[in-house]
Design a protein around this motif. Structure first.
Motif, PDB file in Angstrom:
ATOM      1  N   UNK A  74       0.831  -1.205   0.000  1.00  0.00           N
ATOM      2  CA  UNK A  74       0.000   0.000   0.000  1.00  0.00           C
ATOM      3  C   UNK A  74       0.865   1.254   0.000  1.00  0.00           C
ATOM      4  N   UNK A  75       1.892   1.262   0.828  1.00  0.00           N
ATOM      5  CA  UNK A  75       2.798   2.405   0.897  1.00  0.00           C
ATOM      6  C   UNK A  75       3.426   2.679  -0.463  1.00  0.00           C
ATOM      7  N   UNK A  76       3.888   1.628  -1.115  1.00  0.00           N
ATOM      8  CA  UNK A  76       4.530   1.781  -2.422  1.00  0.00           C
ATOM      9  C   UNK A  76       3.543   2.316  -3.457  1.00  0.00           C
ATOM     10  N   UNK A  77       2.333   1.772  -3.457  1.00  0.00           N
ATOM     11  CA  UNK A  77       1.326   2.198  -4.434  1.00  0.00           C
ATOM     12  C   UNK A  77       1.072   3.697  -4.354  1.00  0.00           C
ATOM     13  N   UNK A  78       1.078   4.237  -3.148  1.00  0.00           N
ATOM     14  CA  UNK A  78       0.846   5.668  -2.953  1.00  0.00           C
ATOM     15  C   UNK A  78       2.121   6.502  -3.124  1.00  0.00           C
ATOM     16  N   UNK A  79       3.257   5.942  -2.754  1.00  0.00           N
ATOM     17  CA  UNK A  79       4.493   6.734  -2.710  1.00  0.00           C
ATOM     18  C   UNK A  79       5.079   7.019  -4.088  1.00  0.00           C
ATOM     19  N   UNK A  80       4.951   6.072  -5.013  1.00  0.00           N
ATOM     20  CA  UNK A  80       5.519   6.276  -6.337  1.00  0.00           C
ATOM     21  C   UNK A  80       4.693   7.253  -7.160  1.00  0.00           C
ATOM     22  N   UNK A  81       5.366   7.932  -8.076  1.00  0.00           N
ATOM     23  CA  UNK A  81       4.657   8.689  -9.099  1.00  0.00           C
ATOM     24  C   UNK A  81       3.763   7.718  -9.865  1.00  0.00           C
ATOM     25  N   UNK A  82       2.609   8.167 -10.380  1.00  0.00           N
ATOM     26  CA  UNK A  82       1.632   7.237 -10.966  1.00  0.00           C
ATOM     27  C   UNK A  82       2.194   6.271 -12.004  1.00  0.00           C
ATOM     28  N   UNK A  83       2.981   6.765 -12.944  1.00  0.00           N
ATOM     29  CA  UNK A  83       3.477   5.870 -13.994  1.00  0.00           C
ATOM     30  C   UNK A  83       4.444   4.830 -13.430  1.00  0.00           C
ATOM     31  N   UNK A  84       5.274   5.232 -12.481  1.00  0.00           N
ATOM     32  CA  UNK A  84       6.203   4.293 -11.851  1.00  0.00           C
ATOM     33  C   UNK A  84       5.434   3.277 -11.013  1.00  0.00           C
ATOM     34  N   UNK A  85       4.381   3.724 -10.340  1.00  0.00           N
ATOM     35  CA  UNK A  85       3.557   2.831  -9.532  1.00  0.00           C
ATOM     36  C   UNK A  85       2.942   1.736 -10.399  1.00  0.00           C
ATOM     37  N   UNK A  86       2.420   2.126 -11.557  1.00  0.00           N
ATOM     38  CA  UNK A  86       1.821   1.155 -12.479  1.00  0.00           C
ATOM     39  C   UNK A  86       2.886   0.197 -12.999  1.00  0.00           C
ATOM     40  N   UNK A 141      -7.335  -4.473 -12.694  1.00  0.00           N
ATOM     41  CA  UNK A 141      -7.039  -3.392 -11.745  1.00  0.00           C
ATOM     42  C   UNK A 141      -5.902  -2.512 -12.266  1.00  0.00           C
ATOM     43  N   UNK A 142      -4.866  -3.142 -12.831  1.00  0.00           N
ATOM     44  CA  UNK A 142      -3.748  -2.357 -13.349  1.00  0.00           C
ATOM     45  C   UNK A 142      -4.153  -1.563 -14.587  1.00  0.00           C
ATOM     46  N   UNK A 146      -3.795   2.386 -14.891  1.00  0.00           N
ATOM     47  CA  UNK A 146      -3.168   3.046 -16.041  1.00  0.00           C
ATOM     48  C   UNK A 146      -4.077   4.143 -16.581  1.00  0.00           C
ATOM     49  N   UNK A 147      -5.346   3.815 -16.714  1.00  0.00           N
ATOM     50  CA  UNK A 147      -6.291   4.798 -17.242  1.00  0.00           C
ATOM     51  C   UNK A 147      -6.398   6.039 -16.386  1.00  0.00           C
ATOM     52  N   UNK A 165      -6.009   1.521  -7.210  1.00  0.00           N
ATOM     53  CA  UNK A 165      -6.127   0.406  -8.151  1.00  0.00           C
ATOM     54  C   UNK A 165      -4.846  -0.426  -8.178  1.00  0.00           C
ATOM     55  N   UNK A 166      -3.699   0.233  -8.098  1.00  0.00           N
ATOM     56  CA  UNK A 166      -2.427  -0.495  -8.038  1.00  0.00           C
ATOM     57  C   UNK A 166      -2.402  -1.383  -6.796  1.00  0.00           C
ATOM     58  N   UNK A 167      -2.774  -0.827  -5.670  1.00  0.00           N
ATOM     59  CA  UNK A 167      -2.800  -1.570  -4.411  1.00  0.00           C
ATOM     60  C   UNK A 167      -3.711  -2.791  -4.525  1.00  0.00           C
ATOM     61  N   UNK A 168      -4.909  -2.585  -5.070  1.00  0.00           N
ATOM     62  CA  UNK A 168      -5.865  -3.683  -5.224  1.00  0.00           C
ATOM     63  C   UNK A 168      -5.332  -4.744  -6.175  1.00  0.00           C
ATOM     64  N   UNK A 169      -4.702  -4.313  -7.262  1.00  0.00           N
ATOM     65  CA  UNK A 169      -4.188  -5.254  -8.247  1.00  0.00           C
ATOM     66  C   UNK A 169      -3.079  -6.129  -7.693  1.00  0.00           C
TER      67      UNK A 169
END
Length: 199
Positions: A74-86, A141-142, A146-147, A165-169
């Motif tokens: 969860x921390x990673x999903x929120x901490x990264x910039x969106x494109x890096x998180x995906x 979810x991913x 992305x969208x 969505x990243x966290x859920x995926x």
């Protein structure tokens, strides 16, 4: 051969072949407390709270060794910039292909291509496939993440659709691997995140 555009992107912490430089620019902010201030919702999703002057990197390490290491995802999903998180989520989910559906495989391939060519057309195509999917599997979810990663203006509130969505995926994929492999897969996911976070 890298193009000038790719070099420009890598200077912002985006993908450059198999590496990402510099790691710190992959994050929304380096300090954990600043991240919580930016997204107060984290207090609801993660039991562990940031210490004063603690970096995201150090807090991620604490979460990894806590009694609820899944919160590191969860921390990673929120901490990264969106494109890096995906992209991070894509790399995690791709290691568990045997647990994925055909539509997951299709979306993973498209998301991998989008990570290297993040055009709006590619993003919209992925999003449309994800929204029309019959169920929310890890790849779907991913696709939704992305969208939602298109980003708004700097003065707009942060859109939490991508990290959620990243966290859920990632967590739903982790659950599909079964208990015997859960800790191994989780450790692999967090290790990859830590290499992207840096020191």
């Amino acid at each position: 051969m890298m193009t000038d555009t790719s070099n420009a992107e890598s200077s912002k912490g985006l993908l450059d072949g198999d590496r990402t430089v510099p790691p710190s620019s992959n994050l929304r902010t380096v300090m954990a407390a600043d991240l919580y201030a930016m997204m107060p919702e984290l207090k609801e999703d993660i039991q562990l709270q940031p210490r004063p002057d603690e970096t995201v990197s150090f807090m991620l390490a604490r979460l990894r060794s806590s009694t609820t290491p899944e919160e590191a995802v969860t921390m990673v999903a929120y901490a990264f910039q969106p494109r890096i998180s995906v992209w991070w989520a894509h790399e995690c989910v791709a290691t568990m292909r045997e647990h994925l559906t055909p539509i997951d495989h299709k979306l993973l391939e498209m998301i991998g291509a989008w990570a290297h060519d993040p055009s709006d057309a590619n993003r919209q195509e992925i999003y449309e496939i994800a929204t029309q999917a019959p169920s929310k599997t890890p790849g779907v979810w991913l696709g939704l993440a992305t969208g939602a990663s298109g980003g708004g203006r700097r003065d707009e509130p942060i859109d939490l659709s991508t990290p959620r969505a990243v966290n859920a995926g990632v967590l739903s994929c982790l659950a599909r691997g079964g208990l015997p492999q859960r800790s191994i897969n989780l450790a692999r996911f967090i290790t990859l995140a830590q290499t992207l976070v840096g020191d």
